[in-house]
Design an enzyme around this catalytic site. Structure first.
Site, mmCIF file in Angstrom:
data_model
loop_
_atom_site.group_PDB
_atom_site.id
_atom_site.type_symbol
_atom_site.label_atom_id
_atom_site.label_comp_id
_atom_site.label_asym_id
_atom_site.label_seq_id
_atom_site.Cartn_x
_atom_site.Cartn_y
_atom_site.Cartn_z
ATOM 1 C CG ASP A 47 -27.456 8.005 -26.920
ATOM 2 O OD1 ASP A 47 -26.829 8.812 -26.232
ATOM 3 O OD2 ASP A 47 -28.579 8.237 -27.387
ATOM 4 C CD1 TRP A 71 -24.489 14.489 -30.458
ATOM 5 C CD2 TRP A 71 -25.207 16.234 -31.665
ATOM 6 N NE1 TRP A 71 -25.721 14.168 -30.988
ATOM 7 C CE2 TRP A 71 -26.181 15.223 -31.731
ATOM 8 C CE3 TRP A 71 -25.431 17.421 -32.360
ATOM 9 C CZ2 TRP A 71 -27.364 15.349 -32.440
ATOM 10 C CZ3 TRP A 71 -26.616 17.566 -33.081
ATOM 11 C CH2 TRP A 71 -27.572 16.536 -33.107
ATOM 12 N NE ARG A 170 -34.456 12.457 -28.504
ATOM 13 C CZ ARG A 170 -35.042 13.615 -28.244
ATOM 14 N NH1 ARG A 170 -35.878 14.136 -29.098
ATOM 15 N NH2 ARG A 170 -34.777 14.255 -27.106
ATOM 16 C CD GLU A 223 -32.749 12.583 -24.726
ATOM 17 O OE1 GLU A 223 -32.748 13.408 -25.638
ATOM 18 O OE2 GLU A 223 -31.755 12.364 -24.021
HETATM 19 C C1 FRU Z 1 -29.605 10.875 -26.043
HETATM 20 C C2 FRU Z 1 -29.929 11.393 -27.417
HETATM 21 C C3 FRU Z 1 -31.004 10.541 -28.063
HETATM 22 C C4 FRU Z 1 -30.769 10.781 -29.523
HETATM 23 C C5 FRU Z 1 -29.275 10.864 -29.592
HETATM 24 C C6 FRU Z 1 -28.738 11.797 -30.645
HETATM 25 O O1 FRU Z 1 -28.300 11.023 -25.626
HETATM 26 O O2 FRU Z 1 -30.338 12.737 -27.332
HETATM 27 O O3 FRU Z 1 -32.305 10.851 -27.625
HETATM 28 O O4 FRU Z 1 -31.270 9.759 -30.325
HETATM 29 O O5 FRU Z 1 -28.838 11.303 -28.311
HETATM 30 O O6 FRU Z 1 -27.361 11.728 -30.757
#
Ligand code: FRU
Length: 500
Positions: A47, A71, A170, A223
């Protein structure tokens, strides 16, 4: 001579210098490397975070793994630009610390030093982000500040500023509420399918205002919310768009983003019941967690940037040494017409345009035999007599992407099933958007190495899809169901690379 040559033989030293030179030459020139979209020099990104215009610089922070192309170790990467297109990547802004990852959030300009973090008399930047801890999972809202234009950041010693003792809580999006004269936070309760609104005088003490949801599509986690006030192109009052990421379970498969149009009265968001007030900011598979810029001059259209990817296959993208890229910046406005309401998106490309070709009618439908990526294609079709028509971008005779209008199915679509490399089975898709008969049949397409962004019907449809084609050169050809030539006018521009 580089310092790494000290105490080395001339041969070893020349190798070092040569490989440094090769690395510099290769940078941003690798296969599939976007040339007009931002991607980090190396490693993983998801993001966009903390988009803000401050002291003449656009800041793009982004979810970033500083040590790998998958990730993990989530931190905030950082890039700046003066025109939203040419980005200069800076060192990591806020790094994972003591087992707490730095998840998505936003940055505000504290011009009155409400937080007390600024040097008296000087405005400063404050970041509000989710701190994420694993086993047991716990997500809280936290604050950090910068008194040197975003170059270095200090965590607030009173963190967290908001803790509901929850595993999933979040992605705070914070802005100054000009009417209420206080800070407003829009933040997600992903598994409850709720967006909560909070208010604060100082970015440290937060009071709950209201919740929105469950509503609309609730098939996955909610999200990356954003609440944006959008000017209406024709009509008196502005409307608000509440944008909510959904993952998985979006209609296109995997991650997607729905929006609700309505009003925000300083306390709560109420969705409108008017036609068109619920839709998808992008009908392709690859645009997620888009957020808007803080700090834009008053009266300017909001600007959104998203992550051009989908969690279904994000970790399998065949790119190296980086993985992940951002969408183009898009200016938002609202259209209100006989079909109803719609968000209109206009991508920023004009400063990159070069080598212009005017499109003329051809008996064969062929528009250009070779067009190298990156490029932009703008087409205006006349009132259609065909049920199904559009354009194919061929990279060879067996591989093409088709973008078209299918009036019998009432669809605008992009079909990438024959485009080239399929990352996973989920990648082989034809994405669709509802077609409005009364809106113009126009089409803007931006092709950039590994992506195609399409905008249709006066920008009321946006459709972004990744494409891993075998060649950077395309043959552009119109098609129609009957095989007869389609009436069209338009332009092709080659786009200049943003990497110098
Ligand atoms: C969305 C997400 C968010 C989180 C981030 C973690 O892509 O899952 O909700 O803050 O990525 O990298």
């Amino acid at each position: 001579m580089t310092t790494s040559c000290v105490n080395k033989s001339l041969f070893a030293c020349s190798l070092i210098v040569l490989s440094a030179f090769a690395a510099a030459q290769n940078s941003y020139r690798e296969p599939y490397r976007p040339q007009v979209h931002f991607s980090p020099r190396e490693h993983w990104t998801n993001d966009p975070n903390g988009l803000v215009l401050f002291h003449g610089e656009y800041h793009l922070f982004f979810q970033f793994n500083p040590v790998g192309s998958d990730w993990g170790h989530m931190s905030w990467g950082h890039a700046i630009s003066t025109d939203l297109l040419h980005w200069n990547e800076l060192p990591v802004a806020i790094a994972e610390k003591d087992g707490e990852m730095v998840f998505t959030g936003s940055v505000v300009i504290d011009s009155k030093n409400t937080s007390g973090f600024c040097v008296p008399g000087k405005e400063c930047l404050v970041a509000i982000y989710t701190g994420h801890r694993q086993s047991p999972q716990r997500q809280t809202q936290n604050v950090a500040y910068s008194v040197d234009d975003g170059r270095t950041w200090t965590r607030y010693t009173g963190n967290p500023v908001l803790d509901l003792q929850m595993a999933d809580f979040r992605d705070p999006s914070v802005s100054w509420d000009t009417e209420e004269r206080r800070w407003r936070m829009t933040v997600s309760l992903p598994t409850e399918h709720k967006i909560s609104f909070y208010a604060s005088p100082d970015l440290k003490k937060w009071t709950h205002l209201s919740d929105f949801g469950p509503a609309g599509d609730v098939d996955g986690a909610w999200e990356c919310p954003d609440l944006v006030r959008i000017p209406v192109e024709s009509g008196p009052a502005d409307l608000w768009a509440l944008k909510v990421g959904l993952n998985p379970g979006a209609p296109q498969g995997g991650s997607g983003e729905q929006y609700f149009l309505g009003r925000f009265d300083g306390q709560r968001f109420v969705a409108s019941a008017a036609r068109g007030s619920h839709g998808w900011t992008n009908y392709g598979k690859d645009d997620y967690c888009a957020i808007s810029f803080n700090g834009l001059p008053q009266g300017e259209k909001p600007v959104l940037i998203g992550w051009m990817n989908n969690w279904q296959y994000a970790e399998q993208l065949p790119t190296s040494p980086w993985r992940g890229q951002m969408s183009l910046p898009r200016r938002l406005s609202l259209v209100r017409d006989e079909t109803g309401l719609a968000i209109k998106q206009e991508p920023v490309t004009a400063p990159l345009r070069t080598e212009h070709t005017v499109i003329r009618q051809t008996p064969t439908g062929e528009l250009k035999s070779t067009q190298e990526s990156p490029f932009e294609l703008d087409l205006q079709f006349g009132q259609p007599s065909e049920q199904n028509f559009g354009i194919r971008l061929y990279t060879d005779d067996q591989h093409w992407t088709e973008i078209g209008f299918d009036r019998s199915k009432r669809e605008f679509y992009m079909d990438r099933t024959k485009s080239g490399r399929a990352i996973t089975a989920d990648f082989l898709t034809r994405t669709t958007a509802p077609l409005a008969e009364s809106r113009p049949y126009d089409l803007k397409v931006i092709v950039d190495r590994s992506s195609i962004e399409a905008y249709a019907q006066n920008g009321t449809i946006a459709m972004t899809n990744l494409v891993f084609a075998r060649s950077d050169k395309s043959r552009l050809s119109l098609f129609s169901q009957s095989g007869k030539p389609v009436a069209v006018t338009g332009d092709i521009w080659r786009l200049r690379t943003i990497w110098k």
